[in-house]
Design a protein around this motif. Sequence first.
Motif, mmCIF file in Angstrom:
data_model
loop_
_atom_site.group_PDB
_atom_site.id
_atom_site.type_symbol
_atom_site.label_atom_id
_atom_site.label_comp_id
_atom_site.label_asym_id
_atom_site.label_seq_id
_atom_site.Cartn_x
_atom_site.Cartn_y
_atom_site.Cartn_z
ATOM 1 N N THR A 195 47.606 40.214 16.410
ATOM 2 C CA THR A 195 45.899 39.162 15.208
ATOM 3 C C THR A 195 46.881 40.347 14.091
ATOM 4 N N PHE A 196 47.140 38.809 12.547
ATOM 5 C CA PHE A 196 47.000 38.764 11.386
ATOM 6 C C PHE A 196 45.053 38.470 10.939
ATOM 7 N N VAL A 197 45.147 39.657 10.340
ATOM 8 C CA VAL A 197 43.121 39.357 9.453
ATOM 9 C C VAL A 197 43.444 39.290 7.801
ATOM 10 N N ASP A 198 44.455 40.076 7.695
ATOM 11 C CA ASP A 198 44.250 40.417 5.687
ATOM 12 C C ASP A 198 45.126 38.724 5.102
ATOM 13 N N PRO A 199 44.539 38.148 4.400
ATOM 14 C CA PRO A 199 45.242 36.803 3.498
ATOM 15 C C PRO A 199 46.140 36.947 3.237
ATOM 16 N N ILE A 208 51.651 47.547 10.227
ATOM 17 C CA ILE A 208 51.525 47.373 8.615
ATOM 18 C C ILE A 208 50.640 46.426 7.786
ATOM 19 N N THR A 209 51.134 44.982 8.548
ATOM 20 C CA THR A 209 50.623 43.003 8.663
ATOM 21 C C THR A 209 49.657 43.029 9.659
ATOM 22 N N ALA A 210 49.346 43.886 10.589
ATOM 23 C CA ALA A 210 48.585 42.821 11.526
ATOM 24 C C ALA A 210 48.017 43.992 12.317
ATOM 25 N N GLU A 211 47.012 43.848 12.852
ATOM 26 C CA GLU A 211 45.619 44.712 14.123
ATOM 27 C C GLU A 211 46.739 44.533 15.474
ATOM 28 N N GLU A 231 47.994 33.763 5.339
ATOM 29 C CA GLU A 231 48.886 33.006 4.919
ATOM 30 C C GLU A 231 50.458 32.330 5.412
ATOM 31 N N HIS A 232 50.561 33.426 5.406
ATOM 32 C CA HIS A 232 52.022 33.548 6.539
ATOM 33 C C HIS A 232 52.159 33.753 7.516
ATOM 34 N N HIS A 288 42.356 28.584 18.157
ATOM 35 C CA HIS A 288 41.493 29.143 19.280
ATOM 36 C C HIS A 288 41.077 30.001 19.113
ATOM 37 N N CYS A 289 41.664 31.052 17.877
ATOM 38 C CA CYS A 289 41.420 32.259 18.757
ATOM 39 C C CYS A 289 40.464 32.633 16.908
ATOM 40 N N GLU A 290 39.428 33.192 16.047
ATOM 41 C CA GLU A 290 39.014 33.122 14.645
ATOM 42 C C GLU A 290 39.940 33.772 13.974
ATOM 43 N N TYR A 291 41.449 34.364 14.197
ATOM 44 C CA TYR A 291 42.989 34.573 13.167
ATOM 45 C C TYR A 291 43.902 33.904 13.682
ATOM 46 N N PRO A 292 45.124 33.793 13.273
ATOM 47 C CA PRO A 292 46.645 33.680 14.061
ATOM 48 C C PRO A 292 46.756 34.942 14.928
ATOM 49 N N SER A 293 46.828 34.719 15.540
ATOM 50 C CA SER A 293 46.988 35.888 17.382
ATOM 51 C C SER A 293 48.209 34.999 18.138
ATOM 52 N N LEU A 294 49.251 36.626 18.462
ATOM 53 C CA LEU A 294 50.153 36.293 19.663
ATOM 54 C C LEU A 294 49.726 37.095 20.853
ATOM 55 N N LEU A 295 49.808 37.401 22.125
ATOM 56 C CA LEU A 295 49.725 37.705 23.168
ATOM 57 C C LEU A 295 51.115 38.062 23.583
#
Length: 320
Positions: free
Chosen positions: A61-65, A38-41, A69-70, A104-111
């Motif tokens: 990856t979180f992409v929506d505004p 729901i909240t992330a790609e 924000e969170h 480092h990424c275009e959007y906040p991310s976790l691997l």
Amino acid sequence: MTNHDEAAAVRPLTLAWVNRHLEAGERVVRTEALHGGITAEMRRLTIGTRDGDTRDLVLRTFVDPFSVEHAEDWLTREAGALTLLTDTGVPAPGLVAADPTAAHCEYPSLLMTHLAGRTVLDDEGVETRVPLLARQLVAIHALRPAVRPRRYVARTTADTVVTPSGADAVAWAGAIEVIREPAPPCAGRFLHRDFQPGNVLFDVAPPSPAAARITGVVDWAQTSWGPADLDVAHCSTNLALLHGPAWGLRFAAAYEEAGGVLAATADERRYWRVRSGLVFSEEVRLVAQPWREAGRTELTTRVVEERLDAYVTALMDAPA
């Protein structure tokens, strides 16, 4: 690198960041979009190793505004939880790297590492999966981290509840009054905070759903400290909407049968269950859509609203 579909393509800066966290001689050879979140790609990355083999990682990856924000809070909490869960026996992904501020990424991310198994949302076999879910949640609540995560945050108020069209007005008015009261005192526990069938992976050997076993629990971004009832109530509401109100009503008993301890009084237990049900009143469309995408096409927004009404009404009709 080949993409399974266009949506799976990893953005250039993010791909460079991923590459920096691979072993020498490894490279991303394939990407695939994972659906249902729901909240992330979510993407599965197939990594080619030096010896010609492959292994899989998952990129979140979180992409929506709103999520961006969170994201710093959510991804920091998730990274901390995945580190904590290493070697605990709770089947969670392993942390590879996190970029909560998109430095480092275009959007906040976790691997993270990829876990075997799949989510199972079908009605068939639910009677087998509910006790497994309950036992897994008891194991999560038994964790005692040296550093506690932040205190839970209530997700709705009496003034933001959205009463479904055609709902039992008396029951819903009573439910709203329940959550106007202060939260009952409680013993704190380590909470997943979004423990529900969509965040649990199963190995189900066809054609025997009775042989199911849990292979992983994912999405630890909401990890909190608070009453066990919160996690139990949240899973109960999900079960009620996915499989019918009766399954939501049964989950708390399954949790206690598995050794879990809930609030001392019926009124206190009802408070948390009602609060969880009312949270869903504000996000029925958001919840129902990924279920339909996963194959539960009959779960229209209206059907889910009707199940939510029936569940909340049953909670209010239950003896205190």
